[in-house]
Design a protein around this motif. Structure first.
Motif, PDB file in Angstrom:
ATOM      1  N   LEU A 108      11.080  57.345   2.452  1.00 43.76           N
ATOM      2  CA  LEU A 108      11.613  56.700   1.252  1.00 43.76           C
ATOM      3  C   LEU A 108      12.367  55.424   1.611  1.00 43.76           C
ATOM      4  O   LEU A 108      12.297  54.427   0.875  1.00 43.76           O
ATOM      5  CB  LEU A 108      12.529  57.669   0.500  1.00 43.76           C
ATOM      6  N   THR A 109      13.076  55.447   2.741  1.00 45.96           N
ATOM      7  CA  THR A 109      13.809  54.251   3.169  1.00 45.96           C
ATOM      8  C   THR A 109      12.851  53.096   3.418  1.00 45.96           C
ATOM      9  O   THR A 109      13.111  51.947   3.030  1.00 45.96           O
ATOM     10  CB  THR A 109      14.619  54.550   4.444  1.00 45.96           C
ATOM     11  N   ARG A 110      11.731  53.408   4.077  1.00 46.98           N
ATOM     12  CA  ARG A 110      10.744  52.357   4.338  1.00 46.98           C
ATOM     13  C   ARG A 110      10.186  51.811   3.028  1.00 46.98           C
ATOM     14  O   ARG A 110      10.024  50.603   2.860  1.00 46.98           O
ATOM     15  CB  ARG A 110       9.617  52.910   5.207  1.00 46.98           C
ATOM     16  N   ILE A 111       9.876  52.709   2.101  1.00 42.92           N
ATOM     17  CA  ILE A 111       9.332  52.269   0.808  1.00 42.92           C
ATOM     18  C   ILE A 111      10.351  51.417   0.062  1.00 42.92           C
ATOM     19  O   ILE A 111      10.021  50.362  -0.505  1.00 42.92           O
ATOM     20  CB  ILE A 111       8.923  53.489  -0.033  1.00 42.92           C
ATOM     21  N   ASN A 112      11.595  51.853   0.061  1.00 41.05           N
ATOM     22  CA  ASN A 112      12.635  51.120  -0.670  1.00 41.05           C
ATOM     23  C   ASN A 112      12.910  49.742  -0.062  1.00 41.05           C
ATOM     24  O   ASN A 112      13.496  48.874  -0.720  1.00 41.05           O
ATOM     25  CB  ASN A 112      13.925  51.937  -0.704  1.00 41.05           C
ATOM     26  N   ALA A 113      12.467  49.553   1.192  1.00 43.13           N
ATOM     27  CA  ALA A 113      12.680  48.256   1.851  1.00 43.13           C
ATOM     28  C   ALA A 113      11.621  47.232   1.462  1.00 43.13           C
ATOM     29  O   ALA A 113      11.716  46.061   1.856  1.00 43.13           O
ATOM     30  CB  ALA A 113      12.680  48.445   3.366  1.00 43.13           C
ATOM     31  N   ILE A 114      10.608  47.647   0.711  1.00 40.40           N
ATOM     32  CA  ILE A 114       9.576  46.710   0.269  1.00 40.40           C
ATOM     33  C   ILE A 114      10.211  45.634  -0.615  1.00 40.40           C
ATOM     34  O   ILE A 114      10.907  45.937  -1.586  1.00 40.40           O
ATOM     35  CB  ILE A 114       8.464  47.454  -0.519  1.00 40.40           C
ATOM     36  N   LYS A 115       9.948  44.386  -0.264  1.00 40.37           N
ATOM     37  CA  LYS A 115      10.497  43.273  -1.040  1.00 40.37           C
ATOM     38  C   LYS A 115       9.408  42.467  -1.753  1.00 40.37           C
ATOM     39  O   LYS A 115       9.604  42.006  -2.874  1.00 40.37           O
ATOM     40  CB  LYS A 115      11.277  42.323  -0.122  1.00 40.37           C
TER      41      LYS A 115
END
Length: 668
Positions: free
Chosen positions: A123-130
């Protein structure tokens, strides 16, 4: 005239008394001669052979109880016992890994305390999508851990070079099993979509979406999936492997610049020069969606897919939400599986080959494996002899069939080419974390199948699952470790019993190498039809007779219904072939078999098929099952075989012995 009927009844009773007196013999002499009544074995052999089983297993209220189903249940018990021992006293590194995995799953308190922590890094990786350019890398990373998003990518046989697997890019990424759900407007579908939206909101909430954004994000998720669904093929079309096969050079994937499929392959460890992409328009649309849709929409979709995929392995809130929709709504389940059953299913999904390796080492004896292999060779020789003497197969087809049977590969117990069991230590701390570790390992093993010479690397069935399968693409017979136990293969059973059950199932499968489907692949593994038009016509005529014969049988448990002879035709032909060939092999192995042994052969065959179906189950199977009901899998092939009639003194025309003109012969 109230006294007429009682008087008539009295006269009738008097007549019975007379016939039972000393004058009965004289009356019998005057009566016309009648054919002797058929014995029970010659009337319904299924009932005779399975009387004890049927008495011990009444009709269930739901589902089905079958002898082979009980075997499958027994193998699950064996797996649980193995995992218990591995948890408490592991023997070797693989058992240590499995035992820790099992322990982490059974510890419900630890799973509850773990909450959503196992998926937090994802989820952290996904939330880092800009930006849009960040999306493809996240898609690739989720595929790496065994969570396919946006599309499916999996290995399968190269239909133009059957000795290799290639990667297949296919439609996927939707949370519902049929794309039609997203576009239909009937009341039932609209209601289902309402339930689905509620489920999406539950998972999004559990993965971090604030309450005031749930409606908006769930709408974004379903909008994205609907766009995928509108471009997807119907389920019936994608189930045809030829519709999915369209090889393209991997260097051509650069045209999907936004989707970055070349980088995707590298992330999966795939370096092959060829992939299959049967629907380039779908991937062109996905390529556009990556750039066109807001990054926030992709983030909501990816978080939802992670939460949905991992929900069964996380804390209670996730599990309950998943079961209410996927279990109760989609599959019609009323009760969630017991914890131990759910954990066992999870281990088989993520680490099934590891468990299969230990299962075979524990439950399959060297002698049983040796005997099973010898019998396969005897069955193959009987099938070869049958091909040579066939009256309907052309000379050129006989030559190809003989070559194909000679080239048949045989794998018993476990795959011939073993897997790499190098897995990161899983420990007992986090069941969800262990699922991701094992799933990542399993995905890596799948990707290793891609490339030249890897087509036979492993099976599409697990050693701990009872199965005897003919692998058409590889011309390979697979007998799993779990199949080598009763009622299929009992160590202490007689040779006759082993040929009647195991041998007939093996013959059933080997016959598929040279039937109408087997005739599509030649002895060299090339996709071509090697039957002449006359061979095809002869097979069709036999099949028509088989379909007509089975269509006359009543379907047990469904009033006024008959077996669907067309639906079950291919499996029925394989059953008839299997009994014919197994009997030939047994007769060759024991030419002086005693009458009791001859009867034992047929009892073993019938003992595979006892079944008790609930009314609903019977209706469902009537409509969709490609196998005939157990009663007719038992009786129909035997009624076509003179050797059965001879073994039980059945007369032609009795239910279990068809007249010569009615008998169907495939390979005898």
């Amino acid at each position: 005239m109230p006294n007429v009927r009682p008087l008539s009844l009295a006269l009738a009773l008097s007549l019975v008394t007379v016939l039972s007196s000393s004058d009965a013999e004289a009356a019998r002499k005057k009566a016309p001669a009648r054919a002797p009544a058929a014995s029970a074995a010659c009337t319904d052999f299924y009932e005779v052979a399975n009387a004890d089983w049927l008495k011990a297993n009444p009709v269930p209220q739901t589902g089905a109880v079958t002898a082979l189903g009980q075997l499958a249940g027994n193998t699950r018990l064996q797996q649980r016992q193995l995992l218990d021992r591995a948890m408490n006293a592991p023997q070797g590194n693989v058992q240590k890994l499995l035992g820790d995995f099992w322990a982490s799953g059974l510890d419900e308190a630890a799973v509850e305390a773990d909450g959503s922590k196992p998926i937090a890094p994802l989820l952290t990786r996904i939330n880092a999508i800009k930006k849009a350019k960040d999306v493809p890398a996240s898609i690739a990373a989720l595929h790496q851990v065994g969570i396919p998003v946006a599309f499916n990518f999996a290995p399968d046989v190269d239909l133009k070079a059957l000795d290799r697997h290639i990667g297949y890019f296919m439609q996927g990424g939707m949370g519902l099993p049929d794309p039609a759900f997203y576009t239909r407007t009937d009341a039932d579908t609209v209601a289902l979509m309402g339930r689905y939206r509620a489920y999406v909101k539950q998972i999004l909430a559990l993965t971090g979406t604030p309450a005031n954004q749930l409606d908006a994000e769930s709408a974004q998720v379903i909008a994205l999936e609907t766009e995928l669904a509108r471009s997807a093929q119907p389920v019936a079309d994608i189930n045809n492997p030829f519709n999915n096969y369209a090889p393209v050079p991997t260097k051509d994937l650069g045209r999907y610049r936004n989707l970055q499929l070349d980088a995707f392959l590298k992330a999966q460890g795939v370096n092959d020069d060829l992939v299959s992409m049967a629907d380039p328009a779908l991937f062109q649309q996905l390529n556009g969606m990556v750039a066109r849709l807001p990054a926030a929409q992709w983030k909501a979709y990816l978080r939802w897919r992670v939460g949905d995929a991992m929900a069964p392995y996380l804390s209670k809130g996730f599990r309950d939400a998943s079961f209410e929709f996927r279990g109760r709504v989609l599959r019609g389940q009323t009760i969630a599986p017991a914890r131990a059953d759910a954990v066992l299913d999870a281990i088989n999904v993520a680490a099934g080959p590891m468990l299969g390796h230990e299962y075979a080492a524990t439950y399959l004896s060297r002698d049983a494996r040796r005997q099973a292999g010898v019998m396969v060779d005897q069955i193959r020789e009987a099938q070869l002899a049958a091909v040579k003497r066939s009256t309907w197969l052309s000379a050129e087809a006989k030559a190809e069939a003989e070559a194909k049977l000679a080239a048949l590969k045989i794998e018993i117990g476990t795959p011939l080419r073993d897997l790499d069991y190098t897995v990161q230590p899983m420990g007992r701390g986090s069941f969800g974390g262990n699922m991701l570790i094992a799933s990542t390992w399993r995905h890596g093993q799948e990707m290793k199948r891609i490339g030249k010479g890897n087509a036979d690397r492993r099976w599409d069935v697990l050693p701990q699952q009872p199965a005897i399968n003919y692998d058409l693409a590889q011309n390979r017979l697979i007998v799993t470790a779990a199949a080598l136990q009763g009622p299929i293969f009992v160590d202490k059973a007689s040779t006759a019993e082993k040929f009647g059950a195991y041998g007939a199932l093996v013959a059933h499968e080997i016959s598929r190498a040279v039937d109408a489907k087997g005739a599509l692949i030649d002895a060299r593994g090339e996709l071509r039809s090697w039957w002449t038009p006359a061979d095809k016509t002869a097979w069709t005529l036999i099949g028509n007779r088989v379909a007509a014969q089975y269509s006359a049988y009543p379907f047990p448990g469904v009033k006024d219904a008959k077996v669907n002879g067309q639906l079950t035709r291919d499996e029925n032909m394989a059953d008839i072939s299997g009994v014919e060939i197994a009997w030939e092999a047994f007769s060759a192995a024991q030419p002086d078999a005693k009458p009791a042994d001859r009867q034992a052969f047929f009892k073993a065959w019938a003992g595979l098929w006892p079944a008790q179906l609930s009314p609903n189950e019977a209706v469902q199977r009537l409509a969709s099952d490609v196998h005939a009901p157990g009663r007719w899998r038992s009786n129909a092939p035997l009624s076509n075989l003179p050797a059965f009639g001879a073994s039980f003194s059945c007369k032609p025309g009795q239910p279990m012995q068809r007249t010569d003109a009615e008998q169907i012969r495939i390979w005898r």
